[in-house]
Scaffold this motif. Structure first.
Motif, PDB file in Angstrom:
ATOM      1  N   ALA A  82       0.720  -1.384  -0.042  1.00 56.07           N
ATOM      2  CA  ALA A  82      -0.105  -0.134  -0.045  1.00 56.07           C
ATOM      3  C   ALA A  82       0.824   1.290  -0.040  1.00 56.07           C
ATOM      4  O   ALA A  82       0.425   2.253  -0.444  1.00 56.07           O
ATOM      5  N   TRP A  83       2.077   1.314   0.526  1.00 58.42           N
ATOM      6  CA  TRP A  83       2.969   2.199   0.630  1.00 58.42           C
ATOM      7  C   TRP A  83       3.495   2.665  -0.549  1.00 58.42           C
ATOM      8  O   TRP A  83       4.479   3.712  -0.876  1.00 58.42           O
ATOM      9  N   ALA A  84       3.600   1.676  -1.378  1.00 60.60           N
ATOM     10  CA  ALA A  84       4.433   1.885  -2.789  1.00 60.60           C
ATOM     11  C   ALA A  84       3.695   2.890  -3.766  1.00 60.60           C
ATOM     12  O   ALA A  84       2.584   2.592  -4.309  1.00 60.60           O
ATOM     13  N   PRO A  85       4.334   3.989  -4.310  1.00 62.16           N
ATOM     14  CA  PRO A  85       3.737   4.887  -5.163  1.00 62.16           C
ATOM     15  C   PRO A  85       3.269   4.207  -6.416  1.00 62.16           C
ATOM     16  O   PRO A  85       4.139   3.275  -6.899  1.00 62.16           O
ATOM     17  N   LEU A  86       2.233   4.747  -6.956  1.00 60.97           N
ATOM     18  CA  LEU A  86       1.842   4.043  -8.235  1.00 60.97           C
ATOM     19  C   LEU A  86       2.588   4.541  -9.515  1.00 60.97           C
ATOM     20  O   LEU A  86       3.325   5.882  -9.111  1.00 60.97           O
ATOM     21  N   GLY A  87       3.045   3.668 -10.494  1.00 61.97           N
ATOM     22  CA  GLY A  87       3.815   4.263 -11.534  1.00 61.97           C
ATOM     23  C   GLY A  87       5.108   3.871 -11.281  1.00 61.97           C
ATOM     24  O   GLY A  87       5.942   3.876 -12.240  1.00 61.97           O
ATOM     25  N   ILE A  88       5.581   3.148 -10.041  1.00 57.64           N
ATOM     26  CA  ILE A  88       7.051   2.662 -10.222  1.00 57.64           C
ATOM     27  C   ILE A  88       7.078   1.213 -10.476  1.00 57.64           C
ATOM     28  O   ILE A  88       6.149   0.399 -10.359  1.00 57.64           O
ATOM     29  N   ASP A  89       7.917   0.828 -11.130  1.00 54.04           N
ATOM     30  CA  ASP A  89       8.341  -0.773 -11.530  1.00 54.04           C
ATOM     31  C   ASP A  89       8.896  -1.222 -10.378  1.00 54.04           C
ATOM     32  O   ASP A  89      10.109  -1.048 -10.071  1.00 54.04           O
ATOM     33  N   ILE A  90       8.167  -2.173  -9.590  1.00 56.92           N
ATOM     34  CA  ILE A  90       8.482  -2.645  -8.461  1.00 56.92           C
ATOM     35  C   ILE A  90       9.487  -4.164  -8.798  1.00 56.92           C
ATOM     36  O   ILE A  90       9.791  -4.842  -7.888  1.00 56.92           O
ATOM     37  N   SER A  91       9.619  -4.309 -10.284  1.00 55.44           N
ATOM     38  CA  SER A  91      10.557  -5.635 -10.510  1.00 55.44           C
ATOM     39  C   SER A  91      11.741  -5.011 -10.851  1.00 55.44           C
ATOM     40  O   SER A  91      12.598  -5.933 -11.062  1.00 55.44           O
ATOM     41  N   VAL A  92      12.239  -3.784 -10.437  1.00 53.76           N
ATOM     42  CA  VAL A  92      13.688  -3.339 -10.696  1.00 53.76           C
ATOM     43  C   VAL A  92      14.170  -2.881  -9.530  1.00 53.76           C
ATOM     44  O   VAL A  92      13.544  -2.206  -8.624  1.00 53.76           O
ATOM     45  N   PRO A  93      15.225  -3.378  -8.986  1.00 53.18           N
ATOM     46  CA  PRO A  93      16.102  -3.119  -7.682  1.00 53.18           C
ATOM     47  C   PRO A  93      16.203  -1.588  -7.982  1.00 53.18           C
ATOM     48  O   PRO A  93      16.500  -0.802  -8.768  1.00 53.18           O
ATOM     49  N   SER A  94      16.211  -0.924  -6.639  1.00 53.79           N
ATOM     50  CA  SER A  94      16.608   0.597  -6.321  1.00 53.79           C
ATOM     51  C   SER A  94      17.828   0.596  -5.410  1.00 53.79           C
ATOM     52  O   SER A  94      17.777   0.054  -4.315  1.00 53.79           O
TER      53      SER A  94
ATOM     54  N   ASP B  63      14.839  -5.729  -4.382  1.00 53.82           N
ATOM     55  CA  ASP B  63      15.795  -5.225  -3.538  1.00 53.82           C
ATOM     56  C   ASP B  63      16.615  -6.053  -2.788  1.00 53.82           C
ATOM     57  O   ASP B  63      18.102  -6.257  -2.890  1.00 53.82           O
ATOM     58  N   ARG B  64      15.807  -7.111  -2.059  1.00 53.41           N
ATOM     59  CA  ARG B  64      16.627  -7.848  -1.220  1.00 53.41           C
ATOM     60  C   ARG B  64      17.423  -8.757  -2.010  1.00 53.41           C
ATOM     61  O   ARG B  64      18.391  -9.214  -1.505  1.00 53.41           O
ATOM     62  N   ASP B  65      16.918  -9.349  -2.988  1.00 54.92           N
ATOM     63  CA  ASP B  65      17.608 -10.441  -3.691  1.00 54.92           C
ATOM     64  C   ASP B  65      18.998  -9.665  -4.292  1.00 54.92           C
ATOM     65  O   ASP B  65      19.950 -10.190  -4.361  1.00 54.92           O
TER      66      ASP B  65
END
Length: 271
Positions: A5-17, A35-37
């Protein structure tokens, strides 16, 4: 992959940051499995990465308190990442109520979470911008509202310059920001290096490759002389540009994890 729920819309959560990996190293909860991987993969080669990040944060807190002791109560923290306990505004405002802090980051999760953390704090704000574009930072409404650039400001570049390639002119960006600051301002820097690394350079380089290949963000390891160039125009304060545990320590440096010496830090004052 379920989107928190805290993740902003529009970001690709399949790419680490980079900022979310840093959050993971510090024990934070605002990171995704990707990210953890990536973090765990880098730690296969450089197991001391969490210790390095913890030492980095500990230095930042010491440097902020020193700035306040020297009468500087305005802070511009670029590449601030995801707020965790003991961040700049907490340290500065505890030492000097009313101290003003502007954070800058270009990661949407870092920006969104910073806004939530800073809600209701009239003396702190977050700017969505990139170190490589200094004028966007300096001309932002948040900087204009909170920081008086005619008075000393502490510019924090903590664990961010090593993500800027030479082709993007990090030295020019720092010089441009520094030029806008008043005499008496301070520059606080931490930077990764192979020097002092308690493992072979080839092994450390494999961890650096994870950032380049998996995170898609090159990690530029610079030596002490190259890091010192960021302080042109500043008087470097004692004890100089040194490994993280050595800068005005609160505990004996010899008791620190060997990995914490794989990074240089420094604090300079603008004459």
């Amino acid at each position: 992959m379920e989107r928190p729920a805290w993740a902003p819309l529009g970001i690709d959560i399949s790419v680490p940051s980079v900022s979310r990996i840093y959050d993971y190293y510090l024990g934070g909860s605002h990171n995704f499995e990707v990210d953890r991987d990536a973090a765990r993969k880098a730690m296969e080669f450089m197991p001391g990465l969490p210790k390095i990040m913890q030492a980095n944060r500990a230095f930042m807190r010491r440097a902020v308190r020193h700035a306040v002791d020297e009468g500087v109560t305005q802070f511009l923290d670029i590449g601030s990442g995801i707020p965790t306990f003991g961040n700049v505004h907490e340290v500065a405002q505890q030492a000097s109520p009313g101290a003003r802090v502007v954070y800058v980051d270009h990661d949407p999760v870092a920006v969104a979470h910073s806004r939530a953390v800073l809600d209701g704090n009239p003396d702190a704000a977050i700017v969505s911008a990139d170190l490589r574009k200094p004028q966007e930072i300096l001309r932002s409404p948040e900087v204009g509202a909170l920081l008086d650039l005619r008075r000393p400001v502490a510019l924090l570049l903590v664990a961010v310059l090593h993500f800027i390639e030479d082709a993007d002119d990090p030295y020019g960006a720092v010089a441009e920001l520094s030029e806008a600051l008043a005499p008496g301002s301070m520059l606080i820097v931490t930077h990764a290096t192979y020097e002092g690394m308690p493992i072979p350079t080839e092994q450390a380089g494999a961890a650096v490759d994870v950032y380049r290949d998996d995170v898609r963000n090159p990690l530029i390891m610079r030596d002490r002389e190259q890091i010192g160039r960021f302080f042109e125009g500043y008087e470097v304060l004692e004890p100089g540009i040194v490994p993280m545990p050595v800068w005005r320590p609160q505990t004996a440096p010899e008791d620190e994890d060997p990995f914490t010496f794989a990074g240089y830090v420094g604090v300079g004052r603008k004459p």
